[in-house]
Each structure stands twice: as structure tokens, then as C-alpha cells.
Design an enzyme around this catalytic site. Structure first.
Site, PDB file in Angstrom:
ATOM      1  N   ASP A  63       0.866  -1.175   0.000  1.00 40.22           N
ATOM      2  CA  ASP A  63       0.000   0.000   0.000  1.00 40.22           C
ATOM      3  C   ASP A  63       0.909   1.233   0.000  1.00 40.22           C
ATOM      4  O   ASP A  63       1.700   1.408   0.940  1.00 40.22           O
ATOM      5  CB  ASP A  63      -0.876  -0.042   1.255  1.00 40.22           C
ATOM      6  CG  ASP A  63      -1.894   1.079   1.301  1.00 40.22           C
ATOM      7  OD1 ASP A  63      -1.655   2.138   0.684  1.00 40.22           O
ATOM      8  OD2 ASP A  63      -2.930   0.897   1.976  1.00 40.22           O
ATOM      9  N   TYR A 155      -9.679  14.830  -5.389  1.00 39.13           N
ATOM     10  CA  TYR A 155      -8.842  14.309  -6.489  1.00 39.13           C
ATOM     11  C   TYR A 155      -8.033  15.444  -7.126  1.00 39.13           C
ATOM     12  O   TYR A 155      -6.819  15.318  -7.341  1.00 39.13           O
ATOM     13  CB  TYR A 155      -9.749  13.632  -7.513  1.00 39.13           C
ATOM     14  CG  TYR A 155      -9.030  12.954  -8.651  1.00 39.13           C
ATOM     15  CD1 TYR A 155      -8.339  11.755  -8.460  1.00 39.13           C
ATOM     16  CD2 TYR A 155      -9.043  13.501  -9.931  1.00 39.13           C
ATOM     17  CE1 TYR A 155      -7.690  11.128  -9.517  1.00 39.13           C
ATOM     18  CE2 TYR A 155      -8.399  12.881 -10.990  1.00 39.13           C
ATOM     19  CZ  TYR A 155      -7.724  11.688 -10.779  1.00 39.13           C
ATOM     20  OH  TYR A 155      -7.086  11.069 -11.826  1.00 39.13           O
ATOM     21  N   LYS A 159      -3.977  15.861  -7.245  1.00 43.20           N
ATOM     22  CA  LYS A 159      -3.250  15.880  -8.515  1.00 43.20           C
ATOM     23  C   LYS A 159      -2.509  17.209  -8.698  1.00 43.20           C
ATOM     24  O   LYS A 159      -1.417  17.238  -9.273  1.00 43.20           O
ATOM     25  CB  LYS A 159      -4.211  15.613  -9.680  1.00 43.20           C
ATOM     26  CG  LYS A 159      -4.795  14.193  -9.656  1.00 43.20           C
ATOM     27  CD  LYS A 159      -3.707  13.136  -9.768  1.00 43.20           C
ATOM     28  CE  LYS A 159      -4.222  11.727  -9.820  1.00 43.20           C
ATOM     29  NZ  LYS A 159      -3.152  10.720  -9.906  1.00 43.20           N
TER      30      LYS A 159
HETATM   31  P1  NAP Z   1      -7.431   2.229 -12.234  1.00 38.96           P
HETATM   32  O1  NAP Z   1      -7.662   1.381 -13.437  1.00 38.96           O
HETATM   33  O2  NAP Z   1      -8.541   2.485 -11.296  1.00 38.96           O
HETATM   34  O3  NAP Z   1      -6.170   1.652 -11.449  1.00 38.96           O
HETATM   35  C1  NAP Z   1      -5.726   2.242 -10.257  1.00 38.96           C
HETATM   36  C2  NAP Z   1      -4.516   1.487  -9.787  1.00 38.96           C
HETATM   37  O4  NAP Z   1      -4.070   2.080  -8.550  1.00 38.96           O
HETATM   38  C3  NAP Z   1      -4.810   0.030  -9.512  1.00 38.96           C
HETATM   39  O5  NAP Z   1      -3.794  -0.765 -10.087  1.00 38.96           O
HETATM   40  C4  NAP Z   1      -4.767  -0.062  -7.992  1.00 38.96           C
HETATM   41  O6  NAP Z   1      -4.265  -1.306  -7.515  1.00 38.96           O
HETATM   42  C5  NAP Z   1      -3.786   1.024  -7.636  1.00 38.96           C
HETATM   43  N1  NAP Z   1      -3.928   1.451  -6.251  1.00 38.96           N
HETATM   44  C6  NAP Z   1      -5.015   1.990  -5.656  1.00 38.96           C
HETATM   45  N2  NAP Z   1      -4.762   2.213  -4.350  1.00 38.96           N
HETATM   46  C7  NAP Z   1      -3.487   1.802  -4.113  1.00 38.96           C
HETATM   47  C8  NAP Z   1      -2.655   1.767  -2.965  1.00 38.96           C
HETATM   48  N3  NAP Z   1      -3.075   2.226  -1.776  1.00 38.96           N
HETATM   49  N4  NAP Z   1      -1.390   1.281  -3.082  1.00 38.96           N
HETATM   50  C9  NAP Z   1      -0.952   0.811  -4.274  1.00 38.96           C
HETATM   51  N5  NAP Z   1      -1.699   0.804  -5.402  1.00 38.96           N
HETATM   52  C10 NAP Z   1      -2.963   1.291  -5.326  1.00 38.96           C
HETATM   53  O7  NAP Z   1      -6.931   3.690 -12.672  1.00 38.96           O
HETATM   54  P2  NAP Z   1      -6.236   4.229 -13.995  1.00 38.96           P
HETATM   55  O8  NAP Z   1      -7.263   4.907 -14.794  1.00 38.96           O
HETATM   56  O9  NAP Z   1      -5.359   3.211 -14.612  1.00 38.96           O
HETATM   57  O10 NAP Z   1      -5.343   5.400 -13.351  1.00 38.96           O
HETATM   58  C11 NAP Z   1      -3.977   5.271 -13.066  1.00 38.96           C
HETATM   59  C12 NAP Z   1      -3.439   6.636 -12.671  1.00 38.96           C
HETATM   60  O11 NAP Z   1      -3.692   7.566 -13.716  1.00 38.96           O
HETATM   61  C13 NAP Z   1      -4.115   7.227 -11.423  1.00 38.96           C
HETATM   62  O12 NAP Z   1      -3.171   7.921 -10.657  1.00 38.96           O
HETATM   63  C14 NAP Z   1      -5.140   8.167 -12.002  1.00 38.96           C
HETATM   64  O13 NAP Z   1      -5.463   9.194 -11.119  1.00 38.96           O
HETATM   65  C15 NAP Z   1      -4.392   8.674 -13.215  1.00 38.96           C
HETATM   66  N6  NAP Z   1      -5.259   9.221 -14.242  1.00 38.96           N
HETATM   67  C16 NAP Z   1      -6.181   8.431 -14.899  1.00 38.96           C
HETATM   68  C17 NAP Z   1      -6.980   8.991 -15.876  1.00 38.96           C
HETATM   69  C18 NAP Z   1      -7.993   8.196 -16.640  1.00 38.96           C
HETATM   70  O14 NAP Z   1      -8.726   8.789 -17.439  1.00 38.96           O
HETATM   71  N7  NAP Z   1      -8.066   6.890 -16.486  1.00 38.96           N
HETATM   72  C19 NAP Z   1      -6.874  10.348 -16.164  1.00 38.96           C
HETATM   73  C20 NAP Z   1      -5.944  11.112 -15.489  1.00 38.96           C
HETATM   74  C21 NAP Z   1      -5.147  10.546 -14.525  1.00 38.96           C
HETATM   75  P3  NAP Z   1      -5.218  -2.341  -6.706  1.00 38.96           P
HETATM   76  O15 NAP Z   1      -6.308  -2.719  -7.670  1.00 38.96           O
HETATM   77  O16 NAP Z   1      -4.309  -3.464  -6.346  1.00 38.96           O
HETATM   78  O17 NAP Z   1      -5.728  -1.575  -5.526  1.00 38.96           O
END
Ligand code: NAP
Length: 247
Positions: A63, A155, A159
Site C-alpha cells: 500500500d 482528487y 493531482k
Molecule cells: P485504475 O484502473 O482504477 O487503477 C488504479 C490502480 O491504482 C490500480 O492498479 C490499484 O491497484 C492502484 N492502487 C489503488 N490504491 C493503491 C494503494 N493504496 N497502493 C498501491 N496501489 C494502489 O486507474 P487508472 O485509470 O489506470 O489510473 C492510473 C493513474 O492515472 C491514477 O493515478 C489516475 O489518477 C491517473 N489518471 C487516470 C486517468 C484516466 O482517465 N483513467 C486520467 C488522469 C489521470 P489495486 O487494484 O491493487 O488496488
């Protein structure tokens, strides 16, 4: 753009953007620590996919909120592959609700994972990188950290905080040849954006000049460039990958 033999940690690499980043870095030759906090099955699948093309990966539960877990993750990286060359702070969550309804817990959870988690991981690798006078750190922020967004005060604050963390890290560590940059994705296909209703998605699409969501692979390609030697003179930057949403 080879990352041959480099040791990389990608937090939250079981799914979504983190998974695509882990796979891309491994395709470029990096040995990758696939971190996860709860999705062990997904993390195993990411590692299997990397191994299927001859890459090296090890999964590591941890974590990012816990310094103890983070230090253990760094030890795993060093024990398996040697000193850490690349850190991608990708782990992140959303807990969206209007400010007047937002609980203290929803605020703290998002800030703790997204911002404190990135600080913990950066701190845990910084000394090692400083001693070796080399390293690349990427923080995954968001366009929301730049623009703000209704219902996402926690959020957006986390960010925006990551952008400050990125610039401070870049300034502090530059004299040791360590770069730190932020990536600001717009709307990327993942579990996070799958939660959006069709109406909200349609509304967002109207404001994206390229008229589509991005893919995790498109984000991963830019990160692979920024952690390569080709980007040695780039630090403290926030690179938008958003189909032109913010310009
Ligand atoms: P996602 O599919 O929801 O994946 C989130 C990841 O974060 C999962 O692998 C999860 O692992 C991990 N995570 C959550 N809590 C954690 C913790 N306490 N310790 C370690 N790992 C943890 O999200 P995503 O869309 O791929 O986003 C990835 C990053 O990009 C994030 O920082 C998000 O804010 C950023 N982002 C995404 C978008 C978008 O449109 N998707 C846009 C801008 C920024 P577990 O499942 O094992 O908990």
C-alpha cells in the site's frame, strides 16, 4: 529508446494505465516491479504477460500509503534486479462527491493514496538514485489537477499537489542527474473512466478536440520516452496527454 537492464517500479501496475506502463517498460528491456495493493490476480496477469515475451517482472503487494510497505517494495526491487533506476508513481483513486457532502475520510483517502503515496515512493528511492547520480521519476497527475473539476475537490487537490511535488523533486534532485516529470492524462479508457455514465462521457467527448478517449498504451509510450536517455534534458515538466483538452 532502450531501457535494457534498468530496474523500474510501477505502482498500481495490475490494471489500467499502470499495467500498460509496466508492459511497455518491460518491452523496452526494463526489469519491472509490478506493485499492487489488492488486485493480486491482475498483478499476476501483468507479470505473466511480461514474461510471455521474455521480459522480467516480479509482483509486489504494498500500500503506497505505508512507508513500511514502500520500503519493502524498494527492497524487493533491489533484491531481484538491483538499484532502482525508474519510479512511476501511478497508483491512484477517486472518491467523487460535492465538497459540501465530502466526508473527511473521502478527502484523506484520496490525498493519502494519490499524493502521500507518491511522496513516500519518491523518498524511498531518492537516496539510492542520488548516490548513483542517475534516476527518472514520473508522477501521474491529471488534467483535473490543472483545471479543477466539479465533484472532485479531493482528487483535483491531490493531482495539483503532485505537480508541486514534481517540480520540487525536479529542483532538489537535478544536481544529481535525476529527472522528475509529471504526465497529465485527460480521459483514458480504464476502470476509473468506465465508472462514468454515458451522459457524462458524451459531455466530456464534446470538449476533447480529438473526439475520443485515449488509451493506456498511448500514455505508456510517452512515459517510456520520458524515462529513456532521449529525455535526459527534460525535467520539472507537466506533459498533457489529453487529445487537446487542455491547451
Ligand atoms: P485504475 O484502473 O482504477 O487503477 C488504479 C490502480 O491504482 C490500480 O492498479 C490499484 O491497484 C492502484 N492502487 C489503488 N490504491 C493503491 C494503494 N493504496 N497502493 C498501491 N496501489 C494502489 O486507474 P487508472 O485509470 O489506470 O489510473 C492510473 C493513474 O492515472 C491514477 O493515478 C489516475 O489518477 C491517473 N489518471 C487516470 C486517468 C484516466 O482517465 N483513467 C486520467 C488522469 C489521470 P489495486 O487494484 O491493487 O488496488
Amino acid at each position: 529508446m532502450s531501457l535494457q537492464g534498468k530496474t523500474a517500479i510501477v505502482t498500481g501496475a495490475g490494471r489500467g494505465i499502470g499495467k500498460a506502463v509496466a508492459i511497455k517498460l518491460a518491452q523496452e528491456g526494463a526489469n519491472v516491479v509490478v506493485n499492487y495493493s489488492s488486485s493480486s490476480t491482475y498483478a499476476e496477469k501483468t507479470a505473466e504477460e511480461i514474461k510471455s515475451f521474455g521480459g522480467n517482472a516480479v509482483i509486489c503487494k504494498g500500500d503506497v500509503r505505508s512507508m513500511e510497505d514502500v520500503e519493502q517494495m524498494v527492497k524487493t526491487a533491489v533484491d531481484h534486479f538491483g538499484p532502482v533506476d525508474i519510479l512511476v508513481n501511478n497508483a491512484g483513486i477517486t472518491k467523487d462527491t460535492p465538497i459540501v457532502k465530502m466526508s473527511e475520510k473521502d478527502w484523506d483517502d484520496v490525498l493519502d493514496i494519490n499524493l502521500k503515496g507518491a511522496f513516500n515512493c519518491t523518498k524511498a528511492v531518492a537516496k539510492m538514485m542520488m548516490k548513483r547520480r542517475s534516476g527518472k521519476i514520473i508522477n501521474i497527475t491529471s488534467v483535473v489537477g490543472v483545471m479543477g473539476n466539479k465533484g472532485q475537490a479531493n482528487y483535483a487537490a491531490s493531482k495539483a499537489g503532485m505537480i508541486g511535488l514534481t517540480k520540487s523533486t525536479a529542483k532538489e534532485l537535478a544536481s544529481r542527474n535525476i529527472t522528475c516529470n509529471a504526465i497529465a492524462p485527460g480521459f483514458i479508457q480504464s476502470d476509473m473512466t468506465d465508472q462514468l455514465s454515458d451522459a457524462v462521457r458524451e459531455e466530456y467527448l464534446k470538449s476533447i478536440p480529438l473526439k475520443r478517449l485515449g488509451t493506456p498504451e498511448e500514455v505508456a509510450a510517452i512515459i517510456a520516452f520520458l524515462v529513456s536517455d532521449a529525455a535526459n534534458y527534460v525535467t520539472g515538466q507537466v506533459l498533457h496527454i489529453d487529445g487537446g483538452l487542455v491547451m
